[in-house]
Each structure stands twice: as C-alpha cells, then as structure tokens.
Scaffold this motif. Structure first.
Motif, PDB file in Angstrom:
ATOM      1  N   GLY A 130       0.815  -1.207   0.000  1.00 21.87           N
ATOM      2  CA  GLY A 130       0.000   0.000   0.000  1.00 21.87           C
ATOM      3  C   GLY A 130       0.850   1.257   0.000  1.00 21.87           C
ATOM      4  O   GLY A 130       2.011   1.264   0.414  1.00 21.87           O
ATOM      5  N   ALA A 136      -2.295  -4.994   3.773  1.00 27.15           N
ATOM      6  CA  ALA A 136      -3.664  -5.439   3.515  1.00 27.15           C
ATOM      7  C   ALA A 136      -3.739  -6.895   3.964  1.00 27.15           C
ATOM      8  O   ALA A 136      -2.764  -7.424   4.508  1.00 27.15           O
ATOM      9  CB  ALA A 136      -4.006  -5.292   2.036  1.00 27.15           C
ATOM     10  N   ASN A 141       1.767  -5.060   7.438  1.00 26.97           N
ATOM     11  CA  ASN A 141       1.823  -3.627   7.728  1.00 26.97           C
ATOM     12  C   ASN A 141       3.252  -3.305   8.153  1.00 26.97           C
ATOM     13  O   ASN A 141       3.787  -3.910   9.075  1.00 26.97           O
ATOM     14  CB  ASN A 141       0.834  -3.301   8.857  1.00 26.97           C
ATOM     15  CG  ASN A 141       0.778  -1.822   9.184  1.00 26.97           C
ATOM     16  OD1 ASN A 141       1.622  -1.043   8.773  1.00 26.97           O
ATOM     17  ND2 ASN A 141      -0.227  -1.441   9.948  1.00 26.97           N
TER      18      ASN A 141
END
Length: 293
Positions: A130, A136, A141
């Motif tokens: 991202g 996601a 993350n």
C-alpha cells in the motif's frame, strides 16, 4: 472635403472617413489606431525579431537555430542536472561503501537514503504493502512493531535482499506451517478447539470449554514454533498469536482456515533486481516508518 479619398465619404457627425461598409443604415468608420498603440506594436515586432536572433528559435530540418547568445533552457537544465548528479553520486558512493547500521546512524546519508528509498517504495512496494505501507489482508503492515523476521534495519535489509520463500535464493527467509487439516494431522474438531484457544490468548471472545481442550492440542502441535504463550519466534518467522495484529484475519473461521490449509506468502528477493545500494535505501526508508526497531 478636400482630403477625402476618391470613392470614400466622411461621416457628417464624427468627421471620420467611412470604410464604405453599411448595415441597416449604419456606416462603418475607418477610425485610425492610436499612435502609441502602433509604436508599441512596431517595437514588439522588432523585439521578437531580435529575440529569435539572440536565442534558439527557428526550426531547421534536423535541429534549430542556436542563437547568438548560445543560451537555452535545456542547457540550463543539463547544467543543473549535472550538478545534482555529482552531489548524488557522493551520497550513493557513501551508501554503497557503508554498512547499513552506519548509514542509519549518519544524519546526511540517512536523510538521503530515506528520500531515495521512499521513491523506490512507491515504484516497487506499494502494489502489495500500500501507498502508506499499511499493508492489507495477507500483506504485512510496515508501520507497526510486529515483525516476523525482526525489525532492526539489518533484519529488514536481509529480508529485502533475499525475499521470503523466493525460489532460487538459498538465503531466502523460509518457514512453512504444516497443513494440519489437509494432511489429516488434526481433526476438524481439534482444529476448531485450537482456534478458540488462539483467540483466548489474543484476548478475543472465545468458547471457554473449547479453548481449554485446545490448550493441550496447541502445546503438542503449535508451541514449538509460536511459543508456549503465543509470543512467536523470529528465528523461524513464526508470528505472534497473543497480540491484536493478524496477517490472515483473526476471526474463528479465519484461524481455522489457516490451521487447516495455511496460505504462505511470497516476497521477491529485491537484491538481485535492484542492487545493493537501492535495497539499502529501501531498508532505511522502511525502518524510518515508525515500526522499525
């Protein structure tokens, strides 16, 4: 009337000569332009001619006129770009010759590497992680402090260099979770109980009786990798199970699916693709996002 040109007439009201055009009784006047406007117009013409002589302007078959002054905006850009490249090469050579920890500790090298790494991230990493590196479902993350393989800048560099489960790279990060359901190691009922136990140690709503049964099954089949209390094990890339960060989902159904037939992600080995200098810059940038250790 002595100055009147043949075939023309003078308007009786304004005393200005007409053009001879008339519409519905309205005659068009041939009013002369103001002198100041005419002189301004002539000056602009002279200025334009002089400009095209002094600067590049006229197109030729394969190029253009260079101008007497020899100036061009492209030349200005080329000179500025050469200066920038010279300055950049100093930083790049410093990054290439330095260990990753030394780069992160050097304010100037770190600042340059972070900026360059951010650009590289936008090209090569946002498709999975991202634009804000928040990840996601199935993609980690990079802003938090939960790292499968370690969050130190050197750990991140190793992961970038060799990837995860990258075929053909002998040093790639590799760990495989058994398919407890697909291979018949555990029954569906046992898998369900273990899933309830995992939800219990991660402080989620659970089935207490099922979780108690699942505790024994977990100790016998899962604790060797994930730890007795679900603390995880970075040596083998086993994630924590006792926090609120979940890569594949934290519902009972999600956990059951992962135990039954785990989905194992793959990350490319960027070292061979981007080169050592670029992945060092990427590592410094990712480490700077806030979750690095």
């Amino acid at each position: 009337m002595a100055d009147k040109k043949p075939g023309r007439e003078i308007d009786q009201i304004s005393g200005v000569e007409t053009t001879g055009h008339e519409w519905d009784g309205i005659k068009e006047l041939n009013t002369p332009l103001p002198r100041w406007w005419l002189w301004t117009f002539y000056i602009t013409i002279i200025w334009a001619i002089g400009y095209t002589i002094a600067y590049p302007a006229w197109p030729l078959i394969s190029s253009n006129t260079k101008g007497l002054l020899g100036y061009s905006s492209r030349g200005d850009y080329a000179a500025a770009a050469a200066v920038a490249e010279a300055a950049k090469s100093t930083y790049l050579s410093g990054i290439a010759s330095s260990e990753i920890d030394a780069i992160a500790a050097d304010p100037e090298l770190s600042r340059f590497a972070t900026a360059a790494g951010g650009s590289l991230f936008k090209v090569y990493c946002v498709q999975c992680h991202g634009s804000g590196a928040a990840g996601a479902a199935g993609y980690p993350n990079l802003n938090d402090d939960d790292w499968l393989w370690g969050g130190k800048v050197d750990d991140i560099l190793t992961t970038l260099r060799h990837g995860v489960r990258q075929v053909g790279d002998d040093d790639t990060r590799t760990t495989d979770m058994p398919s407890f359901g697909r291979d018949g190691t555990l029954t569906p009922a046992q898998i369900s109980d273990v899933a309830w136990f995992v939800r219990k140690i991660s402080n989620q709503e659970t089935d207490t009786a099922a979780a108690e049964r699942g505790a024994t099954i977990y100790a016998e089949n899962c604790a060797s990798c994930h730890g007795e209390n679900g603390e995880g094990n970075r040596d083998v890339g086993a994630p924590k199970l006792n926090d609120a960060i979940w890569l594949k989902g934290s519902s009972h159904a999600d956990i059951v699916a992962q135990i039954t037939a785990p989905k194992m992600g793959v990350m490319p080995a960027w070292g061979a693709r981007l080169g050592e200098t670029s992945i060092k810059q990427l590592a410094v940038y990712i480490h700077s996002l806030g979750g690095g250790e």
